[in-house]
Design a protein around this motif. Structure first.
Motif, short mmCIF file in Angstrom:
data_model
loop_
_atom_site.label_atom_id
_atom_site.label_comp_id
_atom_site.label_asym_id
_atom_site.label_seq_id
_atom_site.Cartn_x
_atom_site.Cartn_y
_atom_site.Cartn_z
N ASP A 110 0.83 -1.20 0.00
CA ASP A 110 0.00 0.00 0.00
C ASP A 110 0.87 1.26 0.00
OD1 ASP A 110 0.90 0.29 2.62
OD2 ASP A 110 -0.96 -0.44 3.50
N ALA A 111 0.26 2.40 0.19
CA ALA A 111 0.98 3.68 0.16
C ALA A 111 2.04 3.79 1.26
CB ALA A 111 -0.01 4.84 0.27
N ASN A 112 1.89 3.01 2.32
CA ASN A 112 2.87 3.00 3.40
C ASN A 112 4.04 2.06 3.13
OD1 ASN A 112 1.49 4.85 5.10
ND2 ASN A 112 0.03 3.23 5.59
N LYS A 113 4.03 1.44 1.96
CA LYS A 113 5.08 0.53 1.49
C LYS A 113 5.15 -0.79 2.26
CE LYS A 113 7.79 4.21 -0.49
NZ LYS A 113 9.03 4.93 -0.54
N HIS A 114 4.05 -1.15 2.90
CA HIS A 114 3.99 -2.49 3.49
C HIS A 114 2.77 -3.22 2.97
CE1 HIS A 114 1.10 -0.86 6.38
NE2 HIS A 114 2.02 -0.03 6.84
N PRO A 139 4.55 -5.32 10.24
CA PRO A 139 4.43 -5.14 8.79
C PRO A 139 5.30 -6.13 8.01
CG PRO A 139 5.84 -3.44 9.71
CD PRO A 139 5.30 -4.23 10.87
N ALA A 140 4.84 -6.45 6.81
CA ALA A 140 5.63 -7.21 5.84
C ALA A 140 5.80 -6.32 4.62
CB ALA A 140 4.93 -8.51 5.47
N TYR A 141 6.83 -6.61 3.83
CA TYR A 141 7.20 -5.71 2.73
C TYR A 141 7.41 -6.46 1.41
CZ TYR A 141 8.02 -2.61 6.66
OH TYR A 141 7.86 -1.86 7.79
N PHE A 142 7.38 -5.68 0.34
CA PHE A 142 7.64 -6.16 -1.01
C PHE A 142 8.89 -7.04 -1.03
CE2 PHE A 142 9.67 -4.79 -5.21
CZ PHE A 142 9.01 -5.75 -5.96
N ARG A 143 8.80 -8.15 -1.72
CA ARG A 143 9.86 -9.14 -1.94
C ARG A 143 10.14 -10.05 -0.75
NH1 ARG A 143 13.43 -4.95 -5.05
NH2 ARG A 143 12.71 -5.28 -7.18
N GLN A 144 9.55 -9.80 0.39
CA GLN A 144 9.76 -10.72 1.50
C GLN A 144 9.05 -12.05 1.21
OE1 GLN A 144 8.43 -8.42 4.98
NE2 GLN A 144 10.54 -8.44 5.69
N VAL A 145 9.57 -13.10 1.78
CA VAL A 145 8.93 -14.41 1.67
C VAL A 145 8.24 -14.69 3.00
CG1 VAL A 145 9.27 -16.88 1.30
CG2 VAL A 145 10.62 -15.22 -0.01
N LEU A 146 6.97 -15.01 2.91
CA LEU A 146 6.16 -15.28 4.09
C LEU A 146 5.77 -16.74 4.12
CD1 LEU A 146 3.72 -12.23 3.83
CD2 LEU A 146 5.92 -12.34 5.02
#
Length: 149
Positions: A25-29, A76-83
């Motif tokens: 989202d706009a908060n980058k998470h 928070p989780a972020y772009f490119r992380q593996v969950l």
């Protein structure tokens, strides 16, 4: 996966998800809406892993309805992380299945979110709940009764 204990709960299935840019989202998470999709993916993969050839839950006859869900967002989780989304069984009813999920960031083991949910098997023709087939119920009960390896 035979079963692992995390935080006192037993998890019997694991789904791995790599966060895509469109899920942020706009908060980058990761957006809270994306977690609903992650939990759905984990649920359907888990159910698929238990289904035998005698029961096609994705046919015109049946549907799975999400009757209830409760999500707690913990970090928070972020772009490119593996969950990793872990799935556990709380209980099975005649036509319902109560599950719990845990999302953990793979690299550092950070607890990201958890969810409790209830799904119900519906007969499309009658629009009423439909009993789980015996073969499915037996597989779920076996998982509930297994010791953690």
């Amino acid at each position: 996966m035979q079963g692992i204990l995390i935080g006192g709960k037993r998890f019997v299935h694991e789904t791995e998800i790599r966060v895509r840019f469109c899920e942020t989202d706009a908060n980058k998470h990761v957006s809270q809406v994306s977690y609903v999709i992650y939990f759905e993916q984990a649920r359907t993969e888990f159910i698929d892993s238990l289904i035998g050839e005698d029961f096609d839950w994705w046919s015109e006859r049946y549907s799975l309805v999400l009757a209830r869900q409760s999500i707690s967002y913990l970090a928070p989780a972020y772009f490119r992380q593996v969950l990793k989304v872990y799935t556990g069984i709380a209980s099975i009813g005649r036509s319902s299945l109560n599950l719990y999920h845990l999302v953990i960031e793979k690299e550092h083991g950070t607890l990201i979110a958890n969810q409790d949910s209830t799904i119900v098997l519906i007969d499309q023709e009658t629009q009423r709940s439909h009993a789980w087939p015996d073969s499915f119920r037996e597989r779920v009960i076996a998982l509930l009764n297994d010791d953690v390896s």
